[in-house]
Each structure stands twice: as structure tokens, then as C-alpha cells.
Scaffold this active site. Structure first.
Site, short mmCIF file in Angstrom:
data_model
loop_
_atom_site.label_atom_id
_atom_site.label_comp_id
_atom_site.label_asym_id
_atom_site.label_seq_id
_atom_site.Cartn_x
_atom_site.Cartn_y
_atom_site.Cartn_z
CG ASP A 110 -8.48 -19.94 -38.66
OD1 ASP A 110 -8.18 -21.08 -39.04
OD2 ASP A 110 -7.73 -18.95 -38.75
CG ASP A 210 -4.08 -23.78 -38.44
OD1 ASP A 210 -3.59 -22.70 -38.80
OD2 ASP A 210 -3.49 -24.57 -37.67
CD GLU A 263 -1.66 -22.40 -42.33
OE1 GLU A 263 -0.85 -21.48 -42.07
OE2 GLU A 263 -2.11 -23.18 -41.46
CG HIS A 334 -2.98 -15.47 -38.41
ND1 HIS A 334 -3.48 -15.93 -39.60
CD2 HIS A 334 -2.70 -16.57 -37.66
CE1 HIS A 334 -3.49 -17.25 -39.60
NE2 HIS A 334 -3.02 -17.66 -38.43
CG ASP A 335 0.46 -17.85 -39.08
OD1 ASP A 335 0.47 -17.56 -37.88
OD2 ASP A 335 -0.13 -18.84 -39.54
#
Length: 563
Positions: A110, A210, A263, A334-335
């Protein structure tokens, strides 16, 4: 659960390994603690390498483990080339990479390049106006009492903070501890490219990038629409130079056999293909399907949330399947809140609905992403107070709702938090029914979900009909059947409010997927699809008949047929 073994591998397909892969996302802080300090770590992941191999996944996506002060749990990076002490050492990271590669599992990292931590040396040098770093971030003149514009942070509050040392405002689209990098500066882009290349040379297999839809901002920082759910987003998402920046960044991956996923929470379906391909990334996380339960006033509207229609989900997913060159398939991460709590029934039909969603995820066109704990049906938890929340987004937005007079107290918004908070995905992994769910020998950094004595890996592995074994079977099936990877997707019964049914077709091979996405029985009838010669390949009930036509599908019954 019914299962059928099949091996259908074609030799005339233009293959890509990342299209055929199943990805497993690990949030390291909450995965497995090897040293008993209450925080998950790299050695803890290495200890579970066989577990990942047994499940059958091909890629691990590792959430940030770089040096960070943890204002946003590692998404505020202070050194791109160091490992956070809590997670271990670079030697521990190298041992994890070797352990995964030995098991034919690839590793993607990430990477956060829209912003850094305030503690990053780049920011410290920039606030001191040191030569070469003066323009590394978005600095704007103004009086300390009035921000440069009305932009709002995605985490709540203004998107600007005044820095006394430099005497200017700096931009942060997220937490004030996460200042945005100024991608207009070519030296910033070069520095990011150097960090990317450094990790690729260490042998990783790609990146998840990200928040990359925010790299380009409007030059003059104009005021945003005050009625927008996030004020200013039209000026800091999908800005005019974003394609240029992604094209330049993608050049860093040339010569490496990588998987690059970006993302873009603000991307609509029509935009996705603009950022993928030879001059972009391989695929995009596009979030329209995650918004089917969101009211007209946004995700954090306390008056309307949690209700969604299957027909709306079918419409969005089908558009993604039809219009996106290669979708990234996910229903949790995770979000997001826990998958089975969001899209299923986490009480009466937890096993049935979790295995239905697994069937859905692993039979669509695209690359599937499994978030840790989904394979055992982990659920949302409950938060009694705002003090129980760790997530800065949740805290910031709740504080804004109270400050703006939308609600008077946390108790008024608790149901929304219990439905929506990112912290649901961050409770520790539930390995067994011992204290702290086997995650750690000490007090965990974040409370374990109270249901760990019933929902855990140990019990799932012991039960051949468990959610875990259903994932294992579906992953194996996807690996063996090209039609589930490369086949065309065709929606059936678009207006039915209980059945989500579709076919996957590759030349003369056809697979039919029938999902009764409800807690009531319903009889399947779809005249356009001949089913008399159908065979059950995978089912989440034991006694599913071979012909679906006329079958009364039970609550959350999910079946894959070969036609």
C-alpha cells in the site's frame, strides 16, 4: 455444501497473472501479534503464511507498514524507506516477502503518495523553506483567522491548517497531520518515483495506490460548492493534470512484472477506463456499489442510512461489469464496515449470507479482493461512546455533526457509527476462542469483537461446511475455470427484488450463478436460460437440485451451475 471438481483451462487466452489472481488484504496492526505487545506485526503475518496458502490466495495486499506516527494508522507516512518499529524491522519485512514467495504468493504494498505525515523530513524542510523543498506542499498566504477557501477535509473540518513556523496555510484533504504533496512540482514527482523504484528493486510485485484521484488540484484554489457533501471536492478530485501524473508514474513500473491498483473513491464508472491501461494503472477501486445504502445527503447522514435495494446493486454492478475494462472486485476493506453486516444478515443467516456474498465476489468478472476476516464471516461490533472510536474520520465527522447542531450527542448518532465506521474492519483478527481471540498475549491495541468465541478461524477450519471452506472451494474453482475469469457477464432477471442471477460465458462454456439475496424463499424461473441439463458446481446448501428452474431457493441460497 455441494462441490464439484472441474478443470477447464484454455490455451488461447491473452492471460495476465493479476487477472487470474485472488487478493487477500492484510491490515497488519490487527492481523496477528507475534511478540505480545498488543499490536499485529510482520512476524505475525509470516507465522500465518501457511494459513494464506491453505486458503488459496495468490496475492497479499499489505496495508502500510512504513515509518509513521500513526495519526491515521500508517496512512501518514514519515519515511517511505523504513519500517515502523511496532511492525518490526526491514529484515522482518524481507523474511515475510520470502515466506510468501516460497508459497507462490505475491506481495503488493500500500503506497500513499497524495500526502505524507507532518513528521516526514520533506514537510519539515518545506515549512523551514529550505532550498529545493519550499514548494513540496500546498502553501497559501493568508491571515491565521481565515483559511484560503471553504474546502472541507474528507475527515471533517476545514482542509487547511495554519502553520506558525512558516506563516502560511497548508492543505490537507485528510487529517491535519497529513499534508498534501504538491504534485505540480516535478521534484515531488521524481521523489515519489524514486521511492516506488526502491521498493520494486526489493522484489515486491506491485502497489495499491491510495487516494490517487486527489493528486491534481485546481490551480487557484477556488471556493467549492457549499451545498456539496464534501465542500470543494470538485476542485481537488480528478483534477486537470491527473492523467498526466498517472502516465508519468506508470512509467516507473515499466520493466517490472507488476500489479498496480489505484484507489479512486470519487471516480464514476465512466472515468475508470481513462486511468487504466498502458498509460495508467491496471485497475481502479471504484466505489459506486458501496454507496447503494447511502442516502441523498451522503454516507454520514444520520437520518437515512442502511437501507438498500437489490435492484440498485444489480444496476451498479452490471454497469461496472459491462463498462469497466477490468474491475477490482470488493465488498469490504479497511475503510468499510464488515461485509456480512453491510450486505448480508449477520445474525439469523450469517453463514448463509456470508457464503452467498463469497459466491458473488468470486464468480464475477474482475480481480477479487478478500479482506481479512471475511473468510470466517467476521461482523461489525458496537461502540458505546465516541471515546471507543479510534478512526479519525469517524471521530472528526461525529464532532462536526455535534458542532453543527445536526445532533446533540454521540448517542443520537451511535446507530450510524455502529453501521458505518471504518473501525469495524479494524478489530483484531479472530483466530480462536482463547482470550483476545488468539490475536495477542497482551491487551490488544483495539478491542476484540465480543463474538470471537463463536466466530474464529480454529472453529471454521474444523467445520467442513464453514464459511472458510466455502471460500477455499470457490477460490479453487476460480483457479480451474477460465470462464469465471475471462467469460462474459450477462445479467438475468434485472427487476427481481430477491434473485441476483447471471451467466458467465466463454465461447461454448456457460456458468450460471443464482443467488437468493433475501431471508425469504423464492422460486427461480428464467425462461431465457435452458437449465434442464444443468449441474451443480458449488452450493451453500447440501441438497440443491441440479435444475434450478422451479426450485424454491432458501434464504441466501447461492448456487453455481454448469450449463
Amino acid at each position: 455444501m455441494t462441490r464439484h471438481d472441474s478443470q477447464t483451462r484454455r490455451t488461447d487466452i491473452d492471460r495476465q497473472w493479476w487477472k487470474e489472481a485472488v487478493v487477500y488484504q492484510i491490515y497488519p496492526r490487527s492481523f496477528n501479534d507475534s511478540d505480545g505487545d498488543g499490536v499485529g506485526d510482520l512476524q505475525g503475518i509470516t507465522e500465518k503464511a501457511d494459513y494464506l496458502a491453505d486458503l488459496g490466495v495468490d496475492v497479499v495486499w499489505l496495508c502500510p507498514v512504513y515509518e509513521s506516527p500513526n495519526a491515521d494508522n500508517g496512512y501518514d507516512i514519515s519515511d517511505y524507506r523504513s519500517i515502523m518499529d511496532e511492525f518490526g524491522t526491514m529484515a522482518d519485512w524481507e523474511a515475510l516477502l520470502d515466506a510468501l514467495h516460497e508459497r507462490d504468493i505475491r506481495l503488493i504494498m500500500d503506497l500513499v503518495v497524495n500526502h505524507t505525515s507532518k513528521q516526514h523530513e520533506w514537510f519539515q524542510q518545506s515549512r523551514r523553506r529550505e532550498d529545493g523543498y519550499d514548494d513540496y506542499y500546498h502553501w497559501v498566504d493568508g491571515t491565521p483567522s481565515e483559511p484560503p477557501n471553504n474546502w472541507e477535509s474528507i475527515f471533517g473540518g476545514p482542509a487547511w491548517t495554519y502553520d506558525d513556523e512558516r506563516g502560511q496555510w497548508y492543505l490537507h484533504l485528510f487529517d491535519p497531520e497529513q499534508p498534501d504533496l504538491n504534485w505540480r512540482n516535478p521534484e515531488v514527482r521524481d521523489a515519489v518515483t524514486e521511492a516506488v523504484t526502491w521498493w520494486l528493486e526489493k522484489g515486491i510485485d506491485g502497489f495499491r495506490l491510495d487516494a490517487i484521484d486527489h493528486l491534481s488540484k485546481s490551480d487557484a484554489y477556488p471556493d467549492g460548492d457549499p451545498d456539496s457533501a464534501i465542500v470543494g471536492i470538485e476542485h481537488f478530485s480528478h483534477g486537470p493534470r491527473l492523467p498526466e501524473y498517472l502516465d508519468e508514474l506508470s512509467a516507473a513500473f515499466e520493466g517490472y512484472d507488476t500489479m498496480i491498483v489505484g484507489e479512486m473513491g470519487g471516480a464514476d464508472i465512466e472515468q475508470v477506463d481513462d486511468y487504466t491501461g498502458e498509460d495508467g494503472v491496471d485497475m481502479i477501486f471504484q466505489f459506486d456499489h458501496m454507496g447503494v445504502s447511502v442516502g441523498p445527503n451522503g454516507r454520514w447522514d444520520p437520518t437515512q442510512f442502511g437501507e438498500w435495494e437489490l435492484t440498485d446493486l444489480k444496476e451498479v454492478i452490471s454497469q461496472q461489469q459491462d463498462e469497466i475494462d477490468w474491475p477490482a472486485l470488493f465488498f469490504g476493506n479497511h475503510d468499510q464496515p464488515r461485509l456480512v453486516s453491510h450486505f448480508g444478515d449477520d445474525e439469523t443467516y450469517r453463514t448463509e449470507s456470508a457464503t452467498l456474498i463469497a459466491t458473488f465476489l468470486l464468480t464475477l468478472r474482475g480481480t477479487p479482493y478478500i479482506y481479512q476476516g471475511e473468510e470466517i464471516g467476521m461482523t461489525n461490533t458496537e461502540f458505546d461512546s465516541l471515546e471507543a472510536i479510534d478512526d479519525p474520520m469517524t471521530v472528526g465527522i461525529v464532532e462536526d455533526l455535534i458542532a453543527d447542531g445536526v445532533v446533540d450527542s454521540y448517542e443520537e448518532v451511535r446507530d450510524l457509527v455502529d453501521y458505518q465506521s471504518r473501525d469495524h474492519a479494524r478489530t483484531p483478527m479472530q483466530w480462536d476462542d482463547t482470550e483476545n481471540a488468539g490475536f495477542t498475549a497482551d491487551d490488544p491495541w483495539f478491542d476484540v469483537n465480543d463474538n470471537y468465541d463463536e466466530i474464529n478461524v480454529e472453529s471454521a477450519l474444523a467445520d467442513t461446511d464453514s464459511i472458510w471452506h466455502h471460500y477455499e472451494t470457490l477460490i479453487e474453482l476460480r483457479h480451474s475455470e477460465d470462464v469465471l475469469v475471462y467469460g462474459d457477464y450477462d445479467l438475468l432477471l434485472p427487476d427481481h427484488d430477491q434473485f441476483y442471477a447471471y451467466t458467465r460465458t466463454l465461447e461454448n462454456e456457460t456458468t450460471l450463478v443464482v443467488l437468493n439475496w433475501s431471508d425469504e424463499c423464492s422460486t427461480f424461473d428464467c425462461p431465457s436460460v435452458p437449465t434442464a441439463d444443468a449441474n451443480v458446481v458449488v452450493s451453500n446448501y447440501d441438497d440443491t437440485p441440479s435444475d434450478p428452474t422451479g426450485h424454491a431457493f432458501r434464504p441466501y441460497e447461492a448456487v453455481v451451475y454448469q450449463l
